[in-house]
Design a protein around this motif. Structure first.
Motif, mmCIF file in Angstrom:
data_model
loop_
_atom_site.group_PDB
_atom_site.id
_atom_site.type_symbol
_atom_site.label_atom_id
_atom_site.label_comp_id
_atom_site.label_asym_id
_atom_site.label_seq_id
_atom_site.Cartn_x
_atom_site.Cartn_y
_atom_site.Cartn_z
ATOM 1 N N THR A 66 40.251 4.797 11.195
ATOM 2 C CA THR A 66 41.085 5.797 11.862
ATOM 3 C C THR A 66 41.549 6.867 10.893
ATOM 4 O O THR A 66 41.787 6.596 9.720
ATOM 5 C CB THR A 66 42.315 5.143 12.541
ATOM 6 O OG1 THR A 66 43.074 6.172 13.200
ATOM 7 C CG2 THR A 66 43.219 4.458 11.521
ATOM 8 N N ARG A 76 52.815 4.811 17.576
ATOM 9 C CA ARG A 76 52.032 4.429 18.751
ATOM 10 C C ARG A 76 52.266 2.960 19.093
ATOM 11 O O ARG A 76 52.408 2.615 20.254
ATOM 12 C CB ARG A 76 50.535 4.706 18.513
ATOM 13 C CG ARG A 76 49.631 4.321 19.666
ATOM 14 C CD ARG A 76 49.883 5.138 20.947
ATOM 15 N NE ARG A 76 49.215 6.434 20.914
ATOM 16 C CZ ARG A 76 49.843 7.607 21.073
ATOM 17 N NH1 ARG A 76 51.138 7.628 21.303
ATOM 18 N NH2 ARG A 76 49.190 8.751 21.022
ATOM 19 N N PRO A 86 50.746 -0.076 26.234
ATOM 20 C CA PRO A 86 52.127 -0.558 26.322
ATOM 21 C C PRO A 86 52.875 -0.403 24.999
ATOM 22 O O PRO A 86 52.254 -0.337 23.937
ATOM 23 C CB PRO A 86 51.971 -2.044 26.674
ATOM 24 C CG PRO A 86 50.558 -2.405 26.444
ATOM 25 C CD PRO A 86 49.749 -1.151 26.349
#
Ligand code: HEC
Length: 112
Positions: A66, A76, A86
């Motif tokens: 990433t 996040r 979620p």
């Protein structure tokens, strides 16, 4: 004479201990202190969307390699994204999230 030999051994030992301590201190990236088993977390929870331990995209993006910053990842995981992922802020301590970030940064293509 016997006294001097003992002194030499003692100082050699001291130097050894000192360099071990120095090495431990200069280790660049200490593994986070958390008891969280991140691999298990991925097979039980995150893996529903981040497939193969985060190595592949599923419902969620691939996490291996990433380009996101630590702050982005932390945010996040804590806050999720409505309708997409979620929020896990209540589930993990900061150290747990450090462990997850460490795990993501060290993902390798496949174990073998
Ligand atoms: C219900 C599916 C789902 C679950 C479960 C889930 N995620 Fe996600 N995750 C997503 C989606 C979808 C995104 C992309 C959100 C977006 O559009 O920015 C995402 C994004 C991320 C990102 C940011 C990656 C990026 O490049 O944007 C990280 C890090 C992440 N998830 C980690 C986790 C971790 C750790 C867990 C388990 C504790 C987890 N996710 C559980 C769906 C999920």
């Amino acid at each position: 004479m016997k006294f001097r030999v003992t002194r030499v051994i003692a100082s050699a030992l001291a130097v050894t201990l000192w360099s071990v301590a120095a090495m431990a201190q200069t280790r660049e990236e200490p593994e986070p202190r958390s008891n969280l088993n991140v691999e298990e977390l991925f097979s039980s929870t995150c893996g529903f969307c981040h497939i193969d331990g985060g190595r592949e995209a599923g419902r969620g993006p691939q996490l291996m390699d990433t380009k996101r910053s630590d702050d982005f990842i932390r945010n996040r995981i804590k806050n999720g994204k409505p309708g997409a992922m979620p929020a896990f802020g209540a589930s993990f301590s900061d150290e747990d999230i450090n462990a997850i970030i460490y795990y993501i940064r060290h993902l390798k293509p496949e174990k073998g």
